[in-house]
Write a protein that holds these residues in place. Structure first.
Motif, PDB file in Angstrom:
ATOM      1  N   TYR A  24     135.824  -6.584  16.859  1.00 26.78           N
ATOM      2  CA  TYR A  24     136.454  -7.476  15.887  1.00 26.78           C
ATOM      3  C   TYR A  24     136.397  -8.918  16.377  1.00 26.78           C
ATOM      4  CZ  TYR A  24     138.551  -3.639  13.260  1.00 26.78           C
ATOM      5  OH  TYR A  24     138.747  -2.534  12.497  1.00 26.78           O
ATOM      6  N   PHE A  25     136.194  -9.819  15.439  1.00 24.49           N
ATOM      7  CA  PHE A  25     136.129 -11.250  15.741  1.00 24.49           C
ATOM      8  C   PHE A  25     137.379 -11.720  16.477  1.00 24.49           C
ATOM      9  CE2 PHE A  25     137.381 -15.545  14.428  1.00 24.49           C
ATOM     10  CZ  PHE A  25     136.320 -16.268  14.942  1.00 24.49           C
ATOM     11  N   PHE A  26     138.558 -11.302  16.020  1.00 28.28           N
ATOM     12  CA  PHE A  26     139.814 -11.784  16.598  1.00 28.28           C
ATOM     13  C   PHE A  26     139.949 -11.384  18.060  1.00 28.28           C
ATOM     14  CE2 PHE A  26     144.467 -11.500  17.269  1.00 28.28           C
ATOM     15  CZ  PHE A  26     144.763 -12.847  17.080  1.00 28.28           C
ATOM     16  N   TRP A  27     139.578 -10.133  18.399  1.00 24.98           N
ATOM     17  CA  TRP A  27     139.686  -9.689  19.800  1.00 24.98           C
ATOM     18  C   TRP A  27     138.720 -10.492  20.673  1.00 24.98           C
ATOM     19  CZ3 TRP A  27     143.884  -8.118  18.573  1.00 24.98           C
ATOM     20  CH2 TRP A  27     144.180  -7.004  17.808  1.00 24.98           C
ATOM     21  N   ALA A  28     137.495 -10.645  20.188  1.00 23.47           N
ATOM     22  CA  ALA A  28     136.501 -11.402  20.947  1.00 23.47           C
ATOM     23  C   ALA A  28     136.954 -12.851  21.128  1.00 23.47           C
ATOM     24  CB  ALA A  28     135.146 -11.345  20.248  1.00 23.47           C
ATOM     25  N   GLN A  31     138.510  -5.583  31.608  1.00 22.66           N
ATOM     26  CA  GLN A  31     137.501  -6.155  30.708  1.00 22.66           C
ATOM     27  C   GLN A  31     136.161  -5.461  30.881  1.00 22.66           C
ATOM     28  OE1 GLN A  31     137.310 -10.411  31.317  1.00 22.66           O
ATOM     29  NE2 GLN A  31     138.819 -10.806  29.721  1.00 22.66           N
ATOM     30  N   PHE A  32     135.769  -5.221  32.122  1.00 24.05           N
ATOM     31  CA  PHE A  32     134.489  -4.551  32.372  1.00 24.05           C
ATOM     32  C   PHE A  32     134.498  -3.121  31.835  1.00 24.05           C
ATOM     33  CE2 PHE A  32     133.447  -7.401  36.285  1.00 24.05           C
ATOM     34  CZ  PHE A  32     133.084  -8.435  35.438  1.00 24.05           C
ATOM     35  N   ILE A  33     135.609  -2.422  32.000  1.00 24.54           N
ATOM     36  CA  ILE A  33     135.723  -1.058  31.453  1.00 24.54           C
ATOM     37  C   ILE A  33     135.631  -1.103  29.933  1.00 24.54           C
ATOM     38  CG2 ILE A  33     137.325   0.874  31.100  1.00 24.54           C
ATOM     39  CD1 ILE A  33     138.322   0.315  33.999  1.00 24.54           C
ATOM     40  N   MET A  34     136.378  -2.028  29.315  1.00 24.60           N
ATOM     41  CA  MET A  34     136.376  -2.156  27.859  1.00 24.60           C
ATOM     42  C   MET A  34     134.976  -2.444  27.331  1.00 24.60           C
ATOM     43  SD  MET A  34     137.878  -5.251  25.522  1.00 24.60           S
ATOM     44  CE  MET A  34     136.587  -6.282  26.168  1.00 24.60           C
ATOM     45  N   ILE A  79     142.208   1.919  23.217  1.00 25.41           N
ATOM     46  CA  ILE A  79     143.102   1.863  24.382  1.00 25.41           C
ATOM     47  C   ILE A  79     142.564   0.861  25.405  1.00 25.41           C
ATOM     48  CG2 ILE A  79     143.960   3.200  26.365  1.00 25.41           C
ATOM     49  CD1 ILE A  79     144.051   5.650  24.414  1.00 25.41           C
ATOM     50  N   SER A  80     141.256   0.884  25.633  1.00 21.27           N
ATOM     51  CA  SER A  80     140.672  -0.044  26.609  1.00 21.27           C
ATOM     52  C   SER A  80     140.808  -1.490  26.130  1.00 21.27           C
ATOM     53  CB  SER A  80     139.215   0.307  26.900  1.00 21.27           C
ATOM     54  OG  SER A  80     138.378  -0.018  25.821  1.00 21.27           O
ATOM     55  N   ILE A  81     140.646  -1.725  24.831  1.00 23.89           N
ATOM     56  CA  ILE A  81     140.817  -3.075  24.285  1.00 23.89           C
ATOM     57  C   ILE A  81     142.261  -3.540  24.455  1.00 23.89           C
ATOM     58  CG2 ILE A  81     140.844  -4.436  22.140  1.00 23.89           C
ATOM     59  CD1 ILE A  81     138.363  -2.814  21.264  1.00 23.89           C
ATOM     60  N   PHE A  82     143.212  -2.643  24.195  1.00 21.56           N
ATOM     61  CA  PHE A  82     144.633  -2.987  24.361  1.00 21.56           C
ATOM     62  C   PHE A  82     144.916  -3.448  25.788  1.00 21.56           C
ATOM     63  CE2 PHE A  82     148.811  -1.644  25.853  1.00 21.56           C
ATOM     64  CZ  PHE A  82     149.631  -2.418  25.037  1.00 21.56           C
ATOM     65  N   PHE A  83     144.471  -2.665  26.786  1.00 24.01           N
ATOM     66  CA  PHE A  83     144.754  -3.026  28.177  1.00 24.01           C
ATOM     67  C   PHE A  83     143.982  -4.271  28.610  1.00 24.01           C
ATOM     68  CE2 PHE A  83     146.410   1.343  28.453  1.00 24.01           C
ATOM     69  CZ  PHE A  83     147.637   1.058  29.040  1.00 24.01           C
TER      70      PHE A  83
END
Length: 193
Positions: free
Chosen positions: A97-101, A138-141, A166-170
């Motif tokens: 998603y644009f917002f997360w990036a 970040q690397f895991i995500m 879950i990875s994005i959340f963390f």
């Protein structure tokens, strides 16, 4: 004519920098949309190998006492390029998603600016454990997003999308929390509060 030969840690950092601006974006933008799971896995593995240079450059620099100011600054810049170029590439093919990036990229630019101001003032912002946690998450995500065979921005409740969410959340949690902590240290150190 003499040539400068960088030491091993600096060489690893330069490899990360060059791979993150030349190789990874090309592979992500042109090959990841094919959505062949084995190919996704190879690109994710390559990303992880490039990301591992972040650990090894610091390890070798400390172990063999090869730490330099140039190497430290280049390391931070290379990390930012790796994360930012990967996020932009994933955004270009609608894998995030644009917002997360945007949040993650703005965080990286914000910290880069803080470090630049600190360097200009002959002071430094030391790397904290939470910063290392942020980088790890970040690397895991990013690896999971690259590997995820679902091409619909996580809109289905598949196993892959749940793990990716879950990875994005963390990654977001530790990115924003570490930015707040670094900013607070910056303000205290520079007598702004």
């Amino acid at each position: 004519m003499a040539f400068y030969l960088p030491n091993l840690p600096t060489t690893l950092t330069l490899i990360r920098l060059l791979a993150s601006i030349i190789i990874l974006p090309f592979l992500i933008v042109y090959l990841l949309p094919l959505n062949i799971f084995v190919l996704n896995g190879l690109i994710a593995l390559l990303f992880l190998l490039i990301a591992l240079t972040d650990f090894f450059d610091g390890y070798f620099a400390r172990k063999y006492k090869l730490e330099t100011s140039f190497g430290k600054e280049l390391d931070h810049i290379s990390d930012k390029f790796l994360v930012t170029s990967t996020l932009i590439s994933l955004l270009a093919i609608n894998k995030i998603y644009f917002f997360w990036a945007l949040l993650l990229i703005l965080r990286e630019l914000f910290l880069l600016a803080l470090r630049l101001i600190a360097t200009e003032s002959n002071l430094s912002l030391s790397v904290l454990f939470i910063g290392k946690l942020k980088t790890t998450f970040q690397f895991i995500m990013l690896s999971l997003i690259i590997l995820n065979p679902d091409q619909n921005l996580g809109l289905t409740q598949s196993y892959w999308n749940i793990i990716e969410s879950i990875s994005i959340f963390f990654a977001l949690l530790f990115s924003l929390l570490s930015a707040f902590i670094y900013f607070n240290i910056f303000l205290k150190r520079y007598k702004f509060i």
